[in-house]
Scaffold this motif. Structure first.
Motif, mmCIF file in Angstrom:
data_model
loop_
_atom_site.group_PDB
_atom_site.id
_atom_site.type_symbol
_atom_site.label_atom_id
_atom_site.label_comp_id
_atom_site.label_asym_id
_atom_site.label_seq_id
_atom_site.Cartn_x
_atom_site.Cartn_y
_atom_site.Cartn_z
ATOM 1 N N GLU A 1 0.811 -1.215 0.000
ATOM 2 C CA GLU A 1 0.000 0.000 0.000
ATOM 3 C C GLU A 1 0.845 1.267 0.000
ATOM 4 N N VAL B 1 0.796 2.292 -6.137
ATOM 5 C CA VAL B 1 -0.517 2.347 -5.482
ATOM 6 C C VAL B 1 -0.950 3.799 -5.313
ATOM 7 N N VAL C 1 -4.347 5.386 -6.846
ATOM 8 C CA VAL C 1 -5.337 6.048 -5.996
ATOM 9 C C VAL C 1 -5.593 7.465 -6.501
ATOM 10 N N ASP D 1 -7.685 7.256 -9.506
ATOM 11 C CA ASP D 1 -8.868 6.417 -9.337
ATOM 12 C C ASP D 1 -8.873 5.313 -10.387
#
Length: 92
Positions: free
Chosen positions: A57, A62, A66, A69
Protein backbone atom coordinates in the motif's frame (compact mmCIF):
# COMPACT_ATOMS: atom_id res chain seq x y z
CA UNK A 1 -47.67 -4.50 21.05
CA UNK A 2 -46.14 -6.10 24.09
CA UNK A 3 -43.99 -4.15 26.45
CA UNK A 4 -40.51 -5.47 27.17
CA UNK A 5 -39.23 -5.42 30.69
CA UNK A 6 -36.09 -3.39 31.30
CA UNK A 7 -33.52 -6.00 32.39
CA UNK A 8 -30.48 -4.03 31.32
CA UNK A 9 -27.56 -3.71 33.70
CA UNK A 10 -26.20 -0.15 33.76
CA UNK A 11 -22.71 -1.43 34.63
CA UNK A 12 -22.41 -3.27 31.31
CA UNK A 13 -21.55 -1.46 28.06
CA UNK A 14 -24.23 -1.22 25.37
CA UNK A 15 -22.13 -3.29 22.99
CA UNK A 16 -18.98 -5.36 23.12
CA UNK A 17 -17.18 -2.51 21.39
CA UNK A 18 -18.26 0.19 23.85
CA UNK A 19 -14.87 1.02 25.32
CA UNK A 20 -14.91 4.76 24.77
CA UNK A 21 -12.54 4.60 21.78
CA UNK A 22 -15.17 6.00 19.46
CA UNK A 23 -15.40 9.14 21.58
CA UNK A 24 -11.71 10.00 21.36
CA UNK A 25 -10.90 8.39 24.68
CA UNK A 26 -8.50 5.56 25.29
CA UNK A 27 -10.01 2.11 25.61
CA UNK A 28 -9.56 -0.14 28.57
CA UNK A 29 -6.45 -2.31 28.16
CA UNK A 30 -6.52 -5.98 29.03
CA UNK A 31 -4.79 -6.22 32.39
CA UNK A 32 -4.74 -10.01 32.60
CA UNK A 33 -1.28 -11.63 32.68
CA UNK A 34 -0.03 -13.21 29.47
CA UNK A 35 -0.37 -16.95 29.00
CA UNK A 36 2.81 -19.02 28.58
CA UNK A 37 2.48 -19.25 24.78
CA UNK A 38 1.83 -15.50 24.58
CA UNK A 39 4.97 -14.77 26.63
CA UNK A 40 7.04 -16.98 24.30
CA UNK A 41 5.68 -15.20 21.25
CA UNK A 42 6.33 -11.79 22.82
CA UNK A 43 9.96 -12.75 23.53
CA UNK A 44 10.41 -13.92 19.92
CA UNK A 45 8.98 -10.67 18.61
CA UNK A 46 11.18 -8.58 20.88
CA UNK A 47 14.31 -10.47 19.73
CA UNK A 48 13.51 -10.07 16.03
CA UNK A 49 15.90 -7.75 14.22
CA UNK A 50 15.93 -6.30 10.76
CA UNK A 51 13.67 -4.35 8.53
CA UNK A 52 10.25 -5.50 7.52
CA UNK A 53 9.32 -5.51 3.87
CA UNK A 54 7.53 -2.33 2.83
CA UNK A 55 3.78 -2.64 2.55
CA UNK A 56 2.35 -2.83 -0.95
CA UNK A 57 0.00 0.00 0.00
CA UNK A 58 2.98 2.34 0.48
CA UNK A 59 4.36 1.90 -3.05
CA UNK A 60 4.37 4.75 -5.60
CA UNK A 61 2.31 2.59 -8.00
CA UNK A 62 -0.52 2.35 -5.48
CA UNK A 63 -0.35 6.07 -4.76
CA UNK A 64 -0.58 6.83 -8.48
CA UNK A 65 -3.52 4.44 -8.92
CA UNK A 66 -5.34 6.05 -6.00
CA UNK A 67 -4.68 9.55 -7.32
CA UNK A 68 -6.06 8.57 -10.76
CA UNK A 69 -8.87 6.42 -9.34
CA UNK A 70 -7.51 3.62 -11.54
CA UNK A 71 -6.86 -0.09 -10.98
CA UNK A 72 -3.49 -1.21 -9.69
CA UNK A 73 -0.92 -2.09 -12.33
CA UNK A 74 -0.28 -5.80 -12.72
CA UNK A 75 2.88 -7.68 -13.58
CA UNK A 76 0.77 -10.29 -15.40
CA UNK A 77 0.13 -10.09 -19.12
CA UNK A 78 -3.53 -9.29 -19.56
CA UNK A 79 -5.64 -12.25 -20.60
CA UNK A 80 -3.03 -14.95 -20.09
CA UNK A 81 -3.68 -17.61 -17.49
CA UNK A 82 -0.72 -19.75 -18.48
CA UNK A 83 -2.78 -22.88 -17.85
CA UNK A 84 -3.40 -23.94 -21.46
CA UNK A 85 -7.07 -23.01 -21.25
CA UNK A 86 -6.95 -19.57 -22.87
CA UNK A 87 -9.75 -18.87 -25.35
CA UNK A 88 -8.84 -18.66 -29.02
CA UNK A 89 -10.67 -16.19 -31.21
CA UNK A 90 -10.78 -16.62 -34.97
CA UNK A 91 -12.53 -14.97 -37.95
CA UNK A 92 -14.24 -18.18 -39.11
Amino acid sequence: MSEQSDTSDSTLPDTAMATGNDQGEFGHPDSRPLAEDERKLLKKLQKAKGEAEPAVEDSPEVAAAVADDAPLPSAQVAGGNDDGLDARFTDR
